[in-house]
Design a protein around this motif. Structure first.
Motif, PDB file in Angstrom:
ATOM      1  N   ALA A 184       0.831  -1.206   0.000  1.00  0.00           N
ATOM      2  CA  ALA A 184       0.000   0.000   0.000  1.00  0.00           C
ATOM      3  C   ALA A 184       0.865   1.256   0.000  1.00  0.00           C
ATOM      4  CB  ALA A 184      -0.924  -0.006   1.218  1.00  0.00           C
ATOM      5  N   ALA A 185       2.019   1.199   0.678  1.00  0.00           N
ATOM      6  CA  ALA A 185       2.907   2.358   0.719  1.00  0.00           C
ATOM      7  C   ALA A 185       3.612   2.596  -0.609  1.00  0.00           C
ATOM      8  CB  ALA A 185       3.948   2.192   1.827  1.00  0.00           C
ATOM      9  N   THR A 186       3.745   1.542  -1.425  1.00  0.00           N
ATOM     10  CA  THR A 186       4.417   1.690  -2.719  1.00  0.00           C
ATOM     11  C   THR A 186       3.483   2.171  -3.820  1.00  0.00           C
ATOM     12  OG1 THR A 186       3.995  -0.626  -3.315  1.00  0.00           O
ATOM     13  CG2 THR A 186       6.031  -0.143  -2.127  1.00  0.00           C
ATOM     14  N   GLY A 187       2.165   2.006  -3.619  1.00  0.00           N
ATOM     15  CA  GLY A 187       1.217   2.388  -4.660  1.00  0.00           C
ATOM     16  C   GLY A 187       1.062   1.370  -5.764  1.00  0.00           C
ATOM     17  N   LEU A 188       1.670   0.189  -5.629  1.00  0.00           N
ATOM     18  CA  LEU A 188       1.563  -0.848  -6.651  1.00  0.00           C
ATOM     19  C   LEU A 188       0.190  -1.502  -6.608  1.00  0.00           C
ATOM     20  CD1 LEU A 188       5.045  -2.589  -6.205  1.00  0.00           C
ATOM     21  CD2 LEU A 188       4.363  -1.053  -8.055  1.00  0.00           C
ATOM     22  N   ASP A 189      -0.328  -1.833  -7.782  1.00  0.00           N
ATOM     23  CA  ASP A 189      -1.619  -2.512  -7.877  1.00  0.00           C
ATOM     24  C   ASP A 189      -1.398  -4.018  -7.762  1.00  0.00           C
ATOM     25  OD1 ASP A 189      -4.291  -2.959  -8.192  1.00  0.00           O
ATOM     26  OD2 ASP A 189      -4.250  -2.804 -10.383  1.00  0.00           O
ATOM     27  N   LEU A 190      -0.960  -4.452  -6.587  1.00  0.00           N
ATOM     28  CA  LEU A 190      -0.673  -5.853  -6.316  1.00  0.00           C
ATOM     29  C   LEU A 190      -1.280  -6.239  -4.981  1.00  0.00           C
ATOM     30  CD1 LEU A 190       3.100  -6.385  -7.268  1.00  0.00           C
ATOM     31  CD2 LEU A 190       1.136  -7.430  -8.371  1.00  0.00           C
TER      32      LEU A 190
END
Length: 312
Positions: free
Chosen positions: A76-82
């Motif tokens: 969530a902190a990285t902003g990745l859609d994973l």
């Protein structure tokens, strides 16, 4: 099963992992592009990042563990859609592929070493993505401060100014401010939401901006003058950070080049005398020598990274 078969299996598995990751990036980019087109044409459409989730069963199981929750927080902190399950499956595939490739190309002793390297690479990737998002957010702070100053100068409330900034700015600032405005709409205080924003994307510049907004909101005074002065300061710090990163780029490149040179030397040695690494690591003294060498490379890498890390 000979080394060529193991190398072929490992290479095939690694290509499969890269293919899945490439398909994921393509699907995410296509969904974001469609959402942007829908937004610009005002025809509605599905939200950005909406896609079919993979490995849902694995994700449900891993979310119940402490490790899965920690992975999800970092994603969530990285902003990745994973999801945590997708990331765990990709990392597990990378571990298996590198294990087989190292065992076949070098020696069976290097299989576990390559697996540990794959785990470290996955963790480093998350840290890199998080730092990249922080740097991008810091780069948008001068514009954010300018928008807030203009909005408050026009007589708008701070909540309205934050909502306007969320609509005007691109990601990641727009996404983070949209989260802030959504939390404010649910009744949370400005102090709490801005404090969580500073925790998600820690930086000195953001802490200064958040502190200015929080103190002004508590005291009930005007923030126009403070924000305009802060805009100039943030712009100067942005240029300073850019110069420092450029000056230290050679040090950071050297930190990654030296371990690659060591790996290349081992591959060259094994290709010149086939099976030499297997014979060397088949003896306890040889294994100890390899472990000591890897430890020295790790110490050198960490030391050079510390030298190339300067807080501005």
């Amino acid at each position: 099963m000979n080394s060529y078969a193991l190398l072929a299996i490992g290479g095939t598995l690694l290509c499969g992992v890269l293919a899945v990751a490439g398909i994921h990036v393509y699907a995410t980019g296509r969904a974001q592009r469609e959402a942007l087109v829908d937004r610009l044409t005002s025809t509605g459409g599905r939200p950005a990042g909406l896609r079919t989730r993979r490995f849902t069963a694995v994700d449900r199981r891993i979310r119940r563990t402490a490790l899965g929750k920690r992975i999800q927080q970092r994603l969530a902190a990285t902003g990745l859609d994973l999801t945590a399950g997708e990331f765990a499956v990709y990392v597990a595939g990378g571990v298996a592929a590198l294990w087989l490739i190292a065992s076949a190309a070098l020696a069976p002793f290097f299989g576990p070493v390559a697996g540990l390297f794959a785990l470290w690479a996955g963790n480093t990737f998350l840290n890199w993505q998080r730092q990249k998002r922080i740097e991008a957010f810091i780069g948008q702070l001068p514009e954010l401060s300018r928008i807030l100053a203009n909005a408050t100068a026009a007589g708008l409330a701070l909540r309205t100014a934050l909502s306007m900034a969320a609509e005007e700015l691109e990601a990641p600032a727009g996404e983070e401010l949209a989260t802030v405005t959504s939390q404010l709409a649910l009744g949370r205080s400005i102090d709490e939401t801005l404090g969580e924003l500073a925790d998600r994307l820690p930086s000195r510049e953001l802490v200064v901006l958040v502190t200015t907004l929080v103190l002004s909101n508590r005291a009930g005074g005007t923030v126009v003058g403070s924000l305009r002065n802060l805009t100039e300061t943030l712009q100067e710090r942005k240029e300073t950070r850019r110069e420092v990163i450029t000056m230290l780029s050679e040090v950071n490149a050297t930190a990654y080049t030296l371990p690659l040179l060591g790996l290349g030397a081992m591959i060259m040695l094994n290709s010149m005398d086939s099976g030499s690494l297997a014979r060397m690591t088949g003896h306890p003294l040889g294994q100890l020598a390899v472990i000591v060498a890897l430890g020295l490379y790790a110490v050198g890498f960490i030391g050079m990274r510390r030298l190339g890390k300067i807080e501005v």
